[in-house]
Write an enzyme that holds these catalytic residues in place. Structure first.
Site, PDB file in Angstrom:
ATOM      1  N   THR A  76       0.780  -1.315   0.085  1.00  0.00           N
ATOM      2  CA  THR A  76      -0.091  -0.166   0.079  1.00  0.00           C
ATOM      3  C   THR A  76       0.911   1.236   0.135  1.00  0.00           C
ATOM      4  O   THR A  76       2.178   1.264   0.145  1.00  0.00           O
ATOM      5  CB  THR A  76      -1.032  -0.018   1.203  1.00  0.00           C
ATOM      6  OG1 THR A  76      -0.185  -0.005   2.308  1.00  0.00           O
ATOM      7  CG2 THR A  76      -1.763  -1.101   1.253  1.00  0.00           C
ATOM      8  N   SER A  98      -3.592  -5.232  -5.251  1.00  0.00           N
ATOM      9  CA  SER A  98      -4.742  -5.074  -4.558  1.00  0.00           C
ATOM     10  C   SER A  98      -4.290  -4.368  -3.029  1.00  0.00           C
ATOM     11  O   SER A  98      -3.339  -4.917  -2.346  1.00  0.00           O
ATOM     12  CB  SER A  98      -5.877  -5.965  -4.305  1.00  0.00           C
ATOM     13  OG  SER A  98      -7.183  -5.616  -3.535  1.00  0.00           O
ATOM     14  N   ASN A 100      -6.289  -4.625  -0.727  1.00  0.00           N
ATOM     15  CA  ASN A 100      -7.045  -5.446   0.247  1.00  0.00           C
ATOM     16  C   ASN A 100      -7.523  -6.586  -0.302  1.00  0.00           C
ATOM     17  O   ASN A 100      -8.479  -6.473  -1.469  1.00  0.00           O
ATOM     18  CB  ASN A 100      -8.159  -4.701   0.792  1.00  0.00           C
ATOM     19  CG  ASN A 100      -8.900  -5.117   1.952  1.00  0.00           C
ATOM     20  OD1 ASN A 100      -9.231  -6.490   1.982  1.00  0.00           O
ATOM     21  ND2 ASN A 100      -9.241  -4.348   3.116  1.00  0.00           N
ATOM     22  N   HIS A 130      -7.773   2.350  11.661  1.00  0.00           N
ATOM     23  CA  HIS A 130      -6.924   1.605  11.640  1.00  0.00           C
ATOM     24  C   HIS A 130      -5.963   1.776  12.815  1.00  0.00           C
ATOM     25  O   HIS A 130      -6.351   2.716  13.441  1.00  0.00           O
ATOM     26  CB  HIS A 130      -6.033   1.659  10.254  1.00  0.00           C
ATOM     27  CG  HIS A 130      -6.404   1.051   9.163  1.00  0.00           C
ATOM     28  ND1 HIS A 130      -7.413   1.700   8.254  1.00  0.00           N
ATOM     29  CD2 HIS A 130      -6.306  -0.210   8.631  1.00  0.00           C
ATOM     30  CE1 HIS A 130      -7.543   0.751   7.366  1.00  0.00           C
ATOM     31  NE2 HIS A 130      -7.344  -0.223   7.592  1.00  0.00           N
ATOM     32  N   HIS A 131      -5.278   1.104  13.325  1.00  0.00           N
ATOM     33  CA  HIS A 131      -4.487   0.776  14.251  1.00  0.00           C
ATOM     34  C   HIS A 131      -3.387   2.210  14.191  1.00  0.00           C
ATOM     35  O   HIS A 131      -3.150   2.625  13.176  1.00  0.00           O
ATOM     36  CB  HIS A 131      -3.508  -0.223  14.336  1.00  0.00           C
ATOM     37  CG  HIS A 131      -2.799  -0.663  13.199  1.00  0.00           C
ATOM     38  ND1 HIS A 131      -1.638  -0.050  12.830  1.00  0.00           N
ATOM     39  CD2 HIS A 131      -3.168  -1.446  11.962  1.00  0.00           C
ATOM     40  CE1 HIS A 131      -1.014  -0.716  11.499  1.00  0.00           C
ATOM     41  NE2 HIS A 131      -2.057  -1.305  11.220  1.00  0.00           N
ATOM     42  N   LYS A 134      -0.451   2.510  11.606  1.00  0.00           N
ATOM     43  CA  LYS A 134      -0.378   2.440  10.126  1.00  0.00           C
ATOM     44  C   LYS A 134       0.200   3.895   9.641  1.00  0.00           C
ATOM     45  O   LYS A 134      -0.264   4.957  10.225  1.00  0.00           O
ATOM     46  CB  LYS A 134      -1.905   2.519   9.660  1.00  0.00           C
ATOM     47  CG  LYS A 134      -2.260   2.237   8.229  1.00  0.00           C
ATOM     48  CD  LYS A 134      -3.335   2.156   7.758  1.00  0.00           C
ATOM     49  CE  LYS A 134      -3.697   2.045   6.354  1.00  0.00           C
ATOM     50  NZ  LYS A 134      -2.926   1.175   5.588  1.00  0.00           N
ATOM     51  N   GLY A 140      -5.387   2.246   1.600  1.00  0.00           N
ATOM     52  CA  GLY A 140      -5.663   1.848   0.327  1.00  0.00           C
ATOM     53  C   GLY A 140      -6.834   1.038   0.073  1.00  0.00           C
ATOM     54  O   GLY A 140      -7.348   1.545  -0.859  1.00  0.00           O
ATOM     55  N   THR A 141      -7.531   0.602   1.101  1.00  0.00           N
ATOM     56  CA  THR A 141      -8.836   0.184   0.905  1.00  0.00           C
ATOM     57  C   THR A 141      -9.940   1.222   0.814  1.00  0.00           C
ATOM     58  O   THR A 141     -10.954   1.217   0.028  1.00  0.00           O
ATOM     59  CB  THR A 141      -9.314  -0.474   2.132  1.00  0.00           C
ATOM     60  OG1 THR A 141      -8.351  -1.741   2.321  1.00  0.00           O
ATOM     61  CG2 THR A 141     -10.682  -1.346   2.087  1.00  0.00           C
TER      62      THR A 141
END
Length: 241
Positions: A76, A98, A100, A130-131, A134, A140-141
């Site tokens: 990502t 991808s 994800n 997210h955590h 990151k 990216g998702t």
């Protein structure tokens, strides 16, 4: 399936454990500090699986061109220009990138394309969580979901709001990133209409779902002809990306 694993961080270690538990073999492991090994090892696997970092892409690309090894990438934080490299690599081998590999997110994206076409007059907002470790934002998702909602890029993404931002423009899509704790990943797309709201949410309980999906896609990818593929091509059929 024999795998060349590129990147040996948290995702790489989990990929290794899961693949071996499922009966796959490792043709080798190349971490980001030893990318020079890609120049000499030759083709040692049915597929290269890369969950390393954007900085590794040039070395990985050279390896694919030299050996013709199919490539599955989950890196990502890549720029648009870097993403185009995968199209070029498709001339040498079957490749997929991808952000994800969750099977649920793939279905999420497919559903969004249908919903967005019907609710085209609704306001759309995307929130991802997210955590706290990151590195990139938005995720990216979230970018994948934005593309699913607005594939023709007719709207304007707005990455967070502050100050006196004024009334919401009808053609904008808000994209918001939350960071904290150990959250594996939650994504919500909201459609706001007159007197009603539709929200679709996907929650990841752990990184295991991304590993499972990546291995599932890799097993299909190695039997595909040369070309660049999207995850939807692998799961649902269709044309190359």
């Amino acid at each position: 399936m024999k795998i060349l694993l590129i990147g040996h961080g948290r995702m790489g270690h989990l990929m290794e454990r899961t693949a071996l538990a499922q009966g796959d073999q490792l043709g080798g492991i190349v971490d980001v500090g030893n990318l020079g090994d890609l120049e000499t090892i030759g083709r040692v696997a049915d597929v290269a699986i890369d969950f390393s970092a954007p900085a590794a892409l040039p070395a990985v690309a050279r390896y694919v061109r030299q050996t013709g090894t199919p490539l599955l990438s989950g890196v990502t934080g890549l720029s648009e220009a870097e993403l185009e490299i995968f199209t070029d690599l498709g001339r040498a081998a079957p490749v997929i990138h991808s952000a994800n590999y969750s099977l649920g997110v793939a279905v999420f994206r497919r559903a969004l394309a249908e919903v967005a076409g019907v609710l085209s007059d609704f306001d759309v907002e995307i929130v991802e969580t997210h955590h706290n470790q990151k590195a990139d934002a938005p995720s990216g998702t979230a970018r994948l979901l934005l593309e699913a909602v607005d594939p023709r890029h007719e709207r304007t993404p707005v990455y967070g709001r502050h100050g006196v931002s004024g009334p919401r423009d009808k053609r904008e899509i808000g994209v918001h990133a939350l960071r904290g704790g150990t959250e594996a990943g939650t994504h919500t797309v909201s459609f706001f209409g007159p007197d009603e709201v539709l929200e679709i949410t996907h929650r990841a309980s752990s990184r295991q779902i991304f590993v499972n999906g990546a291995l599932h896609a890799a097993r299909r990818l190695i039997h595909m002809p040369k070309g660049r593929y999207a995850l939807e091509d692998i799961l649902f059929g269709g044309t190359k990306a």
